[in-house]
Design a protein around this motif. Structure first.
Motif, PDB file in Angstrom:
ATOM      1  N   LEU A 116       0.835  -1.181   0.000  1.00 41.06           N
ATOM      2  CA  LEU A 116       0.000   0.000   0.000  1.00 41.06           C
ATOM      3  C   LEU A 116       0.872   1.233   0.000  1.00 41.06           C
ATOM      4  O   LEU A 116       1.906   1.287   0.635  1.00 41.06           O
ATOM      5  CB  LEU A 116      -0.904  -0.002   1.240  1.00 41.06           C
ATOM      6  CG  LEU A 116      -1.852  -1.183   1.364  1.00 41.06           C
ATOM      7  CD1 LEU A 116      -2.708  -1.022   2.601  1.00 41.06           C
ATOM      8  CD2 LEU A 116      -2.715  -1.308   0.126  1.00 41.06           C
ATOM      9  N   GLU A 117       0.425   2.237  -0.739  1.00 39.41           N
ATOM     10  CA  GLU A 117       1.171   3.479  -0.816  1.00 39.41           C
ATOM     11  C   GLU A 117       1.059   4.269   0.478  1.00 39.41           C
ATOM     12  O   GLU A 117       0.057   4.231   1.163  1.00 39.41           O
ATOM     13  CB  GLU A 117       0.641   4.334  -1.980  1.00 39.41           C
ATOM     14  CG  GLU A 117       0.897   3.749  -3.346  1.00 39.41           C
ATOM     15  CD  GLU A 117       2.342   3.877  -3.767  1.00 39.41           C
ATOM     16  OE1 GLU A 117       3.067   4.651  -3.131  1.00 39.41           O
ATOM     17  OE2 GLU A 117       2.743   3.206  -4.720  1.00 39.41           O
ATOM     18  N   CYS A 118       2.113   5.001   0.760  1.00 41.36           N
ATOM     19  CA  CYS A 118       2.091   5.884   1.928  1.00 41.36           C
ATOM     20  C   CYS A 118       1.209   7.082   1.637  1.00 41.36           C
ATOM     21  O   CYS A 118       1.136   7.566   0.516  1.00 41.36           O
ATOM     22  CB  CYS A 118       3.508   6.342   2.250  1.00 41.36           C
ATOM     23  SG  CYS A 118       3.605   7.477   3.630  1.00 41.36           S
ATOM     24  N   VAL A 119       0.530   7.570   2.642  1.00 36.75           N
ATOM     25  CA  VAL A 119      -0.332   8.747   2.489  1.00 36.75           C
ATOM     26  C   VAL A 119      -0.221   9.561   3.754  1.00 36.75           C
ATOM     27  O   VAL A 119      -0.111   9.019   4.850  1.00 36.75           O
ATOM     28  CB  VAL A 119      -1.802   8.354   2.240  1.00 36.75           C
ATOM     29  CG1 VAL A 119      -2.325   7.480   3.337  1.00 36.75           C
ATOM     30  CG2 VAL A 119      -2.689   9.589   2.069  1.00 36.75           C
ATOM     31  N   SER A 120      -0.195  10.866   3.592  1.00 34.70           N
ATOM     32  CA  SER A 120      -0.104  11.730   4.767  1.00 34.70           C
ATOM     33  C   SER A 120      -1.404  11.681   5.535  1.00 34.70           C
ATOM     34  O   SER A 120      -2.474  11.558   4.964  1.00 34.70           O
ATOM     35  CB  SER A 120       0.192  13.170   4.336  1.00 34.70           C
ATOM     36  OG  SER A 120      -0.838  13.647   3.501  1.00 34.70           O
ATOM     37  N   GLU A 146      -7.589   7.336   0.328  1.00 35.92           N
ATOM     38  CA  GLU A 146      -6.476   7.750  -0.519  1.00 35.92           C
ATOM     39  C   GLU A 146      -5.366   6.705  -0.504  1.00 35.92           C
ATOM     40  O   GLU A 146      -4.767   6.396  -1.538  1.00 35.92           O
ATOM     41  CB  GLU A 146      -5.940   9.099  -0.033  1.00 35.92           C
ATOM     42  CG  GLU A 146      -4.851   9.681  -0.909  1.00 35.92           C
ATOM     43  CD  GLU A 146      -4.387  11.036  -0.421  1.00 35.92           C
ATOM     44  OE1 GLU A 146      -3.311  11.476  -0.851  1.00 35.92           O
ATOM     45  OE2 GLU A 146      -5.106  11.653   0.403  1.00 35.92           O
ATOM     46  N   ALA A 147      -5.090   6.156   0.674  1.00 37.12           N
ATOM     47  CA  ALA A 147      -4.056   5.127   0.775  1.00 37.12           C
ATOM     48  C   ALA A 147      -4.460   3.866   0.037  1.00 37.12           C
ATOM     49  O   ALA A 147      -3.665   3.282  -0.702  1.00 37.12           O
ATOM     50  CB  ALA A 147      -3.776   4.819   2.251  1.00 37.12           C
ATOM     51  N   LEU A 148      -5.700   3.440   0.224  1.00 32.79           N
ATOM     52  CA  LEU A 148      -6.152   2.204  -0.400  1.00 32.79           C
ATOM     53  C   LEU A 148      -6.283   2.347  -1.917  1.00 32.79           C
ATOM     54  O   LEU A 148      -6.094   1.378  -2.657  1.00 32.79           O
ATOM     55  CB  LEU A 148      -7.488   1.779   0.203  1.00 32.79           C
ATOM     56  CG  LEU A 148      -7.459   1.423   1.697  1.00 32.79           C
ATOM     57  CD1 LEU A 148      -8.858   1.032   2.176  1.00 32.79           C
ATOM     58  CD2 LEU A 148      -6.476   0.296   1.966  1.00 32.79           C
ATOM     59  N   LEU A 178      -1.623   1.000  11.797  1.00 38.91           N
ATOM     60  CA  LEU A 178      -1.645   0.319  10.510  1.00 38.91           C
ATOM     61  C   LEU A 178      -1.142   1.226   9.387  1.00 38.91           C
ATOM     62  O   LEU A 178      -0.281   0.828   8.590  1.00 38.91           O
ATOM     63  CB  LEU A 178      -3.057  -0.173  10.201  1.00 38.91           C
ATOM     64  CG  LEU A 178      -3.241  -0.909   8.876  1.00 38.91           C
ATOM     65  CD1 LEU A 178      -2.260  -2.064   8.752  1.00 38.91           C
ATOM     66  CD2 LEU A 178      -4.679  -1.402   8.732  1.00 38.91           C
ATOM     67  N   LEU A 179      -1.651   2.457   9.317  1.00 42.46           N
ATOM     68  CA  LEU A 179      -1.172   3.358   8.270  1.00 42.46           C
ATOM     69  C   LEU A 179       0.291   3.723   8.472  1.00 42.46           C
ATOM     70  O   LEU A 179       1.046   3.910   7.511  1.00 42.46           O
ATOM     71  CB  LEU A 179      -2.035   4.622   8.234  1.00 42.46           C
ATOM     72  CG  LEU A 179      -3.390   4.488   7.552  1.00 42.46           C
ATOM     73  CD1 LEU A 179      -4.047   5.844   7.392  1.00 42.46           C
ATOM     74  CD2 LEU A 179      -3.281   3.811   6.204  1.00 42.46           C
ATOM     75  N   LYS A 180       0.711   3.820   9.721  1.00 39.50           N
ATOM     76  CA  LYS A 180       2.121   4.096  10.007  1.00 39.50           C
ATOM     77  C   LYS A 180       2.998   2.954   9.508  1.00 39.50           C
ATOM     78  O   LYS A 180       4.066   3.177   8.924  1.00 39.50           O
ATOM     79  CB  LYS A 180       2.314   4.285  11.511  1.00 39.50           C
ATOM     80  CG  LYS A 180       3.734   4.639  11.924  1.00 39.50           C
ATOM     81  CD  LYS A 180       3.818   4.795  13.425  1.00 39.50           C
ATOM     82  CE  LYS A 180       5.242   5.116  13.875  1.00 39.50           C
ATOM     83  NZ  LYS A 180       5.338   5.229  15.357  1.00 39.50           N
TER      84      LYS A 180
END
Length: 367
Positions: free
Chosen positions: A2-6, A97-99, A357-359
């Motif tokens: 998964l791409e990183c997203v702020s 946005e991340a997904l 998880l996003l981190k």
């Protein structure tokens, strides 16, 4: 992957991140305490007592417990969506946005997406349940006001007829209102997290198996290089053989660790983080138990009230019911307070897991 997203707050007033950057000093300790506990058997009680001292927990509590200033059903729905967007972090926009940038569209992406959906559903459910706590207090407020002006002596002194009439009218009003907790059933939400956890554990087993294969393959590859090197220098001296073998083994090792293994290790870490997020089902179980007890308590009080209503405005039945309501009142208030705390703790746990998880996704993407 998964791409990183702020992580973007939906509004300037959204709650602070449970995982602030390390440069903020001790503030990270509020939510990261207890992360050393076992992922399979987290110490929920200790985590709960630590959480209630955290600044982000109290921010959540202040927003959730604030009574909505609305007068129409449309306004109530709008208020609900607004509060949910403030309390749930990272917000759904950042998650989407991340997904959307996930590549390839793997089973891991599906599991991660499902977890975020379930966690948002849990938060929505908890916020609606917090409104039921408000409605319960509103339902009991007139009776509580009546009991507060009556003498505190037990048993209650003989009521005057005007007091009986007033109590009877309040009983009628109380009986007409629905039980605020009657329609809440958390088994579907609990089952959703349980099903997700089962799917994650299945993928974890597969992931561990693939990593073991990579390790065995790397070891076999190194042995092949060693054997080949030994064969080519058999005619050389023993010193030369050792030198070539050592050099060949060392130089071969990096090429025997495929890129797939690194991706698999990253996948393993993300699966572990998602699995840890499913432990919110423990909070849901606690909330479910409290809701059942509150539903039973309210139905019990309604039964007492109907007992008095069936006997008209007679003084004795009304007095006996008021006596019972006074006895039940502290228990009910205690249950409502406990439910409020665990609702806020559920928000806290969900946000902590979402941030983690996003981190994790971003840390592997940037590396």
């Amino acid at each position: 992957m998964l791409e990183c997203v702020s992580f973007k707050s939906s509004t300037p007033t959204s709650i602070s991140s449970p995982l602030p950057p390390p440069s903020e000093g001790n503030s990270t300790e509020e939510l990261e305490e207890g992360e050393g506990t076992s992922a399979t058997s987290p110490n929920v009680s200790r985590e709960f007592h630590r959480a209630v001292e955290a600044h982000s927990y109290n921010e959540i509590r202040s927003m959730v417990q604030a009574p909505p200033q609305v007068h129409h059903i449309d306004d109530e729905d709008s208020h609900h969506r607004h509060v949910l967007s403030q309390v749930l972090q990272p917000d759904s926009h950042s998650v989407r946005e991340a997904l959307a940038k996930a590549k390839p569209k793997s089973n891991l992406t599906r599991l991660v997406s499902t977890y975020f959906d379930h966690s948002e559903t849990a938060s929505d459910f908890c916020l609606r349940l917090s409104r039921s706590v408000h409605r319960a207090r509103y339902l009991y407020a007139p009776l509580s006001d009546l009991l507060s002006v009556l003498p505190a002596d037990a048993p209650l002194p003989s009521l005057s007829q005007p007091q009986c009439n007033h109590a009877y009218d309040l009983f009628l009003q109380f009986d007409r209102e629905e039980n605020p907790f009657a329609l809440f059933r958390l088994h579907r939400l609990r089952d959703s997290f349980s099903d997700l956890k089962r799917d994650i554990q299945r993928d974890l087993r597969k992931c561990h198996s693939r990593i073991r294969l990579f390790r065995h393959g790397a070891a076999g590859c190194a042995l092949c290089f060693v054997a080949a090197a030994a064969g080519t220098v058999l005619v050389a001296s023993i010193v030369a053989v050792h030198a070539v073998v050592g050099f060949s083994a060392l130089s071969a090792a990096p090429f025997c660790v495929p890129r797939q293994k690194k991706r698999e290790l990253a996948r393993l870490k993300q699966l572990e983080v998602v699995e840890n997020g499913t432990h919110v089902v423990n909070d849901i179980n606690t909330i479910d138990s409290l809701v059942d007890r509150l539903q039973t308590a309210v139905e019990g009080d309604k039964a007492f009230v109907r007992f008095a209503l069936e006997r008209g405005r007679e003084r004795h039945p009304i007095q006996e019911v008021l006596k019972q309501l006074r006895k039940n009142q502290p228990v009910l208030e205690h249950l409502l307070g406990d439910l409020e705390q665990h609702i806020c703790f559920c928000f806290y746990s969900v946000n902590k897991a979402r941030y983690a998880l996003l981190k994790e996704i971003c840390s592997h993407q940037t590396s």
